[in-house]
Design a protein around this motif. Structure first.
Motif, PDB file in Angstrom:
ATOM      1  N   ILE A 177       0.830  -1.201   0.000  1.00  9.25           N
ATOM      2  CA  ILE A 177       0.000   0.000   0.000  1.00  9.25           C
ATOM      3  C   ILE A 177       0.871   1.260   0.000  1.00  9.25           C
ATOM      4  CG2 ILE A 177      -1.572   1.357   1.451  1.00  9.25           C
ATOM      5  CD1 ILE A 177      -2.962  -1.318   2.129  1.00  9.25           C
ATOM      6  N   VAL A 178       1.936   1.245   0.806  1.00 11.16           N
ATOM      7  CA  VAL A 178       2.852   2.396   0.806  1.00 11.16           C
ATOM      8  C   VAL A 178       3.464   2.572  -0.584  1.00 11.16           C
ATOM      9  CG1 VAL A 178       5.045   3.279   1.700  1.00 11.16           C
ATOM     10  CG2 VAL A 178       3.356   2.316   3.265  1.00 11.16           C
ATOM     11  N   GLY A 179       3.840   1.462  -1.214  1.00 13.61           N
ATOM     12  CA  GLY A 179       4.400   1.541  -2.556  1.00 13.61           C
ATOM     13  C   GLY A 179       3.421   2.133  -3.553  1.00 13.61           C
ATOM     14  N   MET A 180       2.155   1.762  -3.439  1.00 13.48           N
ATOM     15  CA  MET A 180       1.148   2.304  -4.347  1.00 13.48           C
ATOM     16  C   MET A 180       0.918   3.789  -4.092  1.00 13.48           C
ATOM     17  SD  MET A 180      -1.568  -0.861  -4.517  1.00 13.48           S
ATOM     18  CE  MET A 180      -2.533  -0.163  -5.851  1.00 13.48           C
ATOM     19  N   MET A 181       1.023   4.200  -2.836  1.00 13.93           N
ATOM     20  CA  MET A 181       0.867   5.610  -2.508  1.00 13.93           C
ATOM     21  C   MET A 181       2.032   6.430  -3.073  1.00 13.93           C
ATOM     22  SD  MET A 181      -0.471   5.166   1.434  1.00 13.93           S
ATOM     23  CE  MET A 181      -0.410   6.929   1.810  1.00 13.93           C
ATOM     24  N   VAL A 182       3.253   5.853  -2.996  1.00 11.44           N
ATOM     25  CA  VAL A 182       4.446   6.580  -3.449  1.00 11.44           C
ATOM     26  C   VAL A 182       4.597   6.505  -4.967  1.00 11.44           C
ATOM     27  CG1 VAL A 182       6.968   6.667  -3.337  1.00 11.44           C
ATOM     28  CG2 VAL A 182       5.637   6.284  -1.253  1.00 11.44           C
ATOM     29  N   ARG A 183       4.570   5.269  -5.506  1.00 14.76           N
ATOM     30  CA  ARG A 183       4.828   5.094  -6.939  1.00 14.76           C
ATOM     31  C   ARG A 183       3.593   5.341  -7.794  1.00 14.76           C
ATOM     32  NH1 ARG A 183       9.969   5.141  -8.256  1.00 14.76           N
ATOM     33  NH2 ARG A 183       9.482   3.960 -10.134  1.00 14.76           N
ATOM     34  N   GLY A 184       2.427   5.069  -7.224  1.00  9.96           N
ATOM     35  CA  GLY A 184       1.200   5.242  -7.996  1.00  9.96           C
ATOM     36  C   GLY A 184       0.468   6.521  -7.688  1.00  9.96           C
ATOM     37  N   HIS A 185       0.998   7.315  -6.732  1.00 11.61           N
ATOM     38  CA  HIS A 185       0.400   8.604  -6.356  1.00 11.61           C
ATOM     39  C   HIS A 185      -1.071   8.430  -5.973  1.00 11.61           C
ATOM     40  CE1 HIS A 185       4.078  10.346  -7.906  1.00 11.61           C
ATOM     41  NE2 HIS A 185       3.874   9.727  -9.063  1.00 11.61           N
ATOM     42  N   MET A 186      -1.308   7.381  -5.173  1.00 18.90           N
ATOM     43  CA  MET A 186      -2.663   7.096  -4.728  1.00 18.90           C
ATOM     44  C   MET A 186      -2.821   7.501  -3.274  1.00 18.90           C
ATOM     45  SD  MET A 186      -3.029   3.285  -6.440  1.00 18.90           S
ATOM     46  CE  MET A 186      -4.764   3.095  -6.027  1.00 18.90           C
ATOM     47  N   SER A 187      -4.045   7.797  -2.876  1.00 18.04           N
ATOM     48  CA  SER A 187      -4.320   8.046  -1.463  1.00 18.04           C
ATOM     49  C   SER A 187      -4.333   6.714  -0.722  1.00 18.04           C
ATOM     50  CB  SER A 187      -5.677   8.728  -1.305  1.00 18.04           C
ATOM     51  OG  SER A 187      -6.725   7.824  -1.660  1.00 18.04           O
ATOM     52  N   PHE A 188      -4.255   6.772   0.602  1.00 12.61           N
ATOM     53  CA  PHE A 188      -4.297   5.534   1.380  1.00 12.61           C
ATOM     54  C   PHE A 188      -5.599   4.792   1.129  1.00 12.61           C
ATOM     55  CE2 PHE A 188      -5.849   3.324   5.145  1.00 12.61           C
ATOM     56  CZ  PHE A 188      -4.838   2.383   5.310  1.00 12.61           C
ATOM     57  N   VAL A 189      -6.701   5.515   1.119  1.00 15.30           N
ATOM     58  CA  VAL A 189      -8.012   4.886   0.925  1.00 15.30           C
ATOM     59  C   VAL A 189      -8.078   4.199  -0.439  1.00 15.30           C
ATOM     60  CG1 VAL A 189     -10.482   5.300   0.682  1.00 15.30           C
ATOM     61  CG2 VAL A 189      -9.196   6.451   2.493  1.00 15.30           C
ATOM     62  N   ALA A 190      -7.563   4.865  -1.465  1.00 16.56           N
ATOM     63  CA  ALA A 190      -7.597   4.283  -2.805  1.00 16.56           C
ATOM     64  C   ALA A 190      -6.712   3.051  -2.893  1.00 16.56           C
ATOM     65  CB  ALA A 190      -7.158   5.328  -3.838  1.00 16.56           C
ATOM     66  N   ALA A 191      -5.515   3.123  -2.282  1.00 16.15           N
ATOM     67  CA  ALA A 191      -4.600   1.985  -2.316  1.00 16.15           C
ATOM     68  C   ALA A 191      -5.181   0.810  -1.540  1.00 16.15           C
ATOM     69  CB  ALA A 191      -3.246   2.392  -1.747  1.00 16.15           C
ATOM     70  N   TRP A 192      -5.771   1.092  -0.389  1.00 21.32           N
ATOM     71  CA  TRP A 192      -6.393   0.029   0.401  1.00 21.32           C
ATOM     72  C   TRP A 192      -7.556  -0.608  -0.363  1.00 21.32           C
ATOM     73  CZ3 TRP A 192      -6.254  -3.496   3.958  1.00 21.32           C
ATOM     74  CH2 TRP A 192      -7.447  -4.031   4.453  1.00 21.32           C
ATOM     75  N   SER A 193      -8.381   0.228  -0.962  1.00 18.18           N
ATOM     76  CA  SER A 193      -9.531  -0.287  -1.704  1.00 18.18           C
ATOM     77  C   SER A 193      -9.099  -1.165  -2.873  1.00 18.18           C
ATOM     78  CB  SER A 193     -10.381   0.884  -2.220  1.00 18.18           C
ATOM     79  OG  SER A 193     -10.882   1.652  -1.143  1.00 18.18           O
ATOM     80  N   ALA A 194      -7.979  -0.820  -3.497  1.00 20.87           N
ATOM     81  CA  ALA A 194      -7.486  -1.588  -4.638  1.00 20.87           C
ATOM     82  C   ALA A 194      -6.993  -2.970  -4.229  1.00 20.87           C
ATOM     83  CB  ALA A 194      -6.360  -0.823  -5.333  1.00 20.87           C
ATOM     84  N   ASN A 195      -6.653  -3.134  -2.941  1.00 25.00           N
ATOM     85  CA  ASN A 195      -6.080  -4.394  -2.475  1.00 25.00           C
ATOM     86  C   ASN A 195      -7.023  -5.243  -1.636  1.00 25.00           C
ATOM     87  OD1 ASN A 195      -2.992  -4.472  -3.124  1.00 25.00           O
ATOM     88  ND2 ASN A 195      -3.404  -2.366  -2.525  1.00 25.00           N
ATOM     89  N   ALA A 196      -8.066  -4.637  -1.097  1.00 22.56           N
ATOM     90  CA  ALA A 196      -8.925  -5.339  -0.143  1.00 22.56           C
ATOM     91  C   ALA A 196      -9.518  -6.623  -0.715  1.00 22.56           C
ATOM     92  CB  ALA A 196     -10.035  -4.400   0.332  1.00 22.56           C
ATOM     93  N   ALA A 197      -9.827  -6.624  -2.000  1.00 23.38           N
ATOM     94  CA  ALA A 197     -10.468  -7.801  -2.606  1.00 23.38           C
ATOM     95  C   ALA A 197      -9.546  -9.004  -2.665  1.00 23.38           C
ATOM     96  CB  ALA A 197     -10.955  -7.454  -4.017  1.00 23.38           C
ATOM     97  N   PHE A 198      -8.216  -8.768  -2.547  1.00 21.19           N
ATOM     98  CA  PHE A 198      -7.252  -9.858  -2.669  1.00 21.19           C
ATOM     99  C   PHE A 198      -6.964 -10.558  -1.337  1.00 21.19           C
ATOM    100  CE2 PHE A 198      -5.410  -6.858  -6.051  1.00 21.19           C
ATOM    101  CZ  PHE A 198      -6.324  -7.303  -6.994  1.00 21.19           C
ATOM    102  N   ILE A 199      -7.433  -9.968  -0.228  1.00 19.05           N
ATOM    103  CA  ILE A 199      -7.096 -10.510   1.088  1.00 19.05           C
ATOM    104  C   ILE A 199      -7.582 -11.950   1.268  1.00 19.05           C
ATOM    105  CG2 ILE A 199      -7.529 -10.269   3.568  1.00 19.05           C
ATOM    106  CD1 ILE A 199      -7.323  -7.262   3.216  1.00 19.05           C
TER     107      ILE A 199
END
Length: 198
Positions: free
Chosen positions: A137-159
């Motif tokens: 998630i930190v990587g997506m925030m830094v490299r993908g310029h995403m907010s925490f909420v957006a990065a979390w939402s993008a990954n939640a389905a994979f848990i």
């Protein structure tokens, strides 16, 4: 004169698990949505490296795969190199493999000599979901310029899928440690041993 030795047997373990992680990427990956986060089996290989080899050999297996990817070999799912992965929004997941293998290996070593499946699942979830996703998630925030909420939402389905990998890893680790109880033990003990050179 005393020197620290890395036994050939340990090198073989590292090589085998590096090959396993690479092989688990051969089926490729599935990308869901626009986040670019791939679903692969390689994270289960990382969990198994830690759970079966311990922190030292498990991390070395992961570093071997990353090193091969850094020199341009397509060792990651989808035929990607580590350079491609590190330049993408998913860079944090690749970096997160290292602490994932270490934490799972270290906590599993603390649990032995008797491997308990429920505890093993918990350890695998901590390393393979909590820690790995934190880095991802930190990587997506830094490299993908995403907010925490957006990065979390993008990954939640994979848990759920990664939770299933943690479960399978614990089942495999339970059987392997029962059959080969010294497999992980030497990873913890031998690093503190020295031998006298002839």
């Amino acid at each position: 004169m005393s020197t620290t030795r890395f036994p050939a047997r340990d090198l073989a373990h590292v090589a085998v698990f590096a090959a396993l992680i690479i092989a688990l990427g051969l089926p490729g990956s599935i990308n869901i949505g626009i986040s670019g986060v791939p679903i692969t089996l390689q994270s289960m290989g990382v969990m198994m490296a830690g759970a079966l080899l311990g922190p030292r050999k498990g991390v070395l297996a992961v570093l071997t795969v990353i090193a091969l990817g850094l020199v341009g070999l397509p060792v990651l799912a989808g035929g990607r190199t580590a350079l491609v992965s590190l330049s993408s929004p998913t860079a944090g997941f690749l970096i997160g493999w290292i602490p994932t293998a270490f934490v799972i290996g270290w906590l599993t070593a603390k649990m032995l000599p008797k491997y308990r499946i429920i505890a093993g699942i918990g350890i695998n979830l901590l390393g393979g979901v909590v820690i790995l996703y934190a880095f991802g998630i930190v990587g997506m925030m830094v490299r993908g310029h995403m907010s925490f909420v957006a990065a979390w939402s993008a990954n939640a389905a994979f848990i759920p899928l990664d939770a299933a990998k943690a479960f399978v890893t614990a089942l495999v680790a339970s059987q392997v440690h029962r059959a080969y109880p010294a497999l992980l033990r030497d990873s913890v003990i031998s690093s503190n041993k020295t031998v006298v050179a002839n």
